[in-house]
Enzyme design. Structure first.
Site, PDB file in Angstrom:
ATOM      1  N   GLU A   1      -8.266   1.944   4.186  1.00 45.54           N
ATOM      2  CA  GLU A   1      -6.973   1.986   3.522  1.00 45.54           C
ATOM      3  C   GLU A   1      -7.178   2.104   2.018  1.00 45.54           C
ATOM      4  O   GLU A   1      -8.035   1.443   1.442  1.00 45.54           O
ATOM      5  CB  GLU A   1      -6.153   0.752   3.874  1.00 45.54           C
ATOM      6  CG  GLU A   1      -5.881   0.678   5.364  1.00 45.54           C
ATOM      7  CD  GLU A   1      -4.736  -0.254   5.714  1.00 45.54           C
ATOM      8  OE1 GLU A   1      -4.048  -0.718   4.790  1.00 45.54           O
ATOM      9  OE2 GLU A   1      -4.555  -0.501   6.901  1.00 45.54           O
ATOM     10  N   HIS A   2      -6.411   2.974   1.403  1.00 42.72           N
ATOM     11  CA  HIS A   2      -6.559   3.284  -0.014  1.00 42.72           C
ATOM     12  C   HIS A   2      -5.511   2.535  -0.840  1.00 42.72           C
ATOM     13  O   HIS A   2      -4.459   2.145  -0.319  1.00 42.72           O
ATOM     14  CB  HIS A   2      -6.426   4.797  -0.222  1.00 42.72           C
ATOM     15  CG  HIS A   2      -7.454   5.590   0.522  1.00 42.72           C
ATOM     16  ND1 HIS A   2      -8.507   6.222  -0.094  1.00 42.72           N
ATOM     17  CD2 HIS A   2      -7.602   5.841   1.856  1.00 42.72           C
ATOM     18  CE1 HIS A   2      -9.256   6.849   0.810  1.00 42.72           C
ATOM     19  NE2 HIS A   2      -8.728   6.625   2.004  1.00 42.72           N
ATOM     20  N   PRO A   3      -5.762   2.347  -2.159  1.00 40.01           N
ATOM     21  CA  PRO A   3      -4.843   1.573  -3.004  1.00 40.01           C
ATOM     22  C   PRO A   3      -3.742   2.448  -3.629  1.00 40.01           C
ATOM     23  O   PRO A   3      -3.957   3.059  -4.683  1.00 40.01           O
ATOM     24  CB  PRO A   3      -5.767   1.004  -4.085  1.00 40.01           C
ATOM     25  CG  PRO A   3      -6.869   2.028  -4.195  1.00 40.01           C
ATOM     26  CD  PRO A   3      -7.043   2.619  -2.838  1.00 40.01           C
TER      27      PRO A   3
END
Length: 230
Positions: free
Chosen positions: A62-64
């Site tokens: 999961e990316h920010p």
């Protein structure tokens, strides 16, 4: 499939991993479970009697989205290490909210083809995830989940019967011993199970480390029933 398995992985016999395995930490797989999909690094445990269709995906990084960029240069200090000038941005930890734990499947879980299970999700015993469903939240026991985003459309049985099935822990037995019992009628089956008094199935537990070390794995009976949650 392609196989890259952590040496501390434990398999109860028999089980079928037909789509390959790519994991980086120990995985537990219960007896009589099979998968036509590749088991990913985000899978932690699969209970007994689970059925996994083809093309299912289990977790992902999961990316920010709240940072400047969703690119992995913002948090992955390994991926870009060969790039000239690496180090302009030091490795940063993802926010706690973006870190996910592994996926756990209870017993008798059916994962439909082409579905997606988010990392950190627990799918309860007896649950069904429909074809192409996207599951981002925990699934209660015996719930049927479909759609994107996944939603519960019904439960397989009435609440009272679900409670009886969970209490029976019928997955602790091997299915050949169910000969002559009515598996098409769960209420009748539970009565027959109690009356028959079957011995629990304690299969050989295979540890991949034994193969890697070049040793012949010795039979190792399971001391307790699978720890996969209900």
């Amino acid at each position: 499939g392609e196989y890259n398995i952590h040496p501390d992985t434990e398999l109860e016999t028999p089980c079928g991993l037909l789509g390959g395995v790519q994991i980086r930490w120990p995985l537990k797989i219960g007896a009589f479970s099979y998968s036509y999909s590749q088991i990913s690094p985000f899978m932690w445990e699969i209970g007994r009697y689970c059925s996994i269709g083809g093309g299912a995906l289990f977790g992902d990084m999961e990316h920010p989205p709240e940072w400047l960029s969703t690119s992995n240069f913002t948090y992955d200090g390994v991926f870009w290490k060969q790039f000239p000038g690496h180090g302009v941005y030091s490795h940063r930890e993802l926010p706690a909210a973006r870190k996910r734990t592994g996926i756990v499947l209870g017993h008798d879980v059916w994962i439909g083809a082409a579905s997606y299970i988010r990392a950190g999700v627990t799918v309860g015993t007896g649950a069904i995830v429909g074809h192409s469903a996207v599951v981002t939240k925990d699934v209660p026991p015996y719930a049927v989940v479909v759609g994107n985003p996944g939603r519960i459309i019904k439960y397989r049985f009435p609440e009272s019967l679900i409670a009886k099935l969970l209490a029976s822990q019928w997955w602790n037995y091997r299915y050949p011993d169910f000969e002559g019992m009515d598996i098409t009628q769960p209420e009748a089956f539970l009565e027959q199970l109690e009356a028959r008094g079957l011995p629990e199935y304690r299969p050989e537990k295979i540890r991949l480390a034994d193969f890697i070390a070049g040793e012949t794995p010795a039979p190792s009976p399971v001391e307790t029933p699978s720890s996969a949650p209900a």
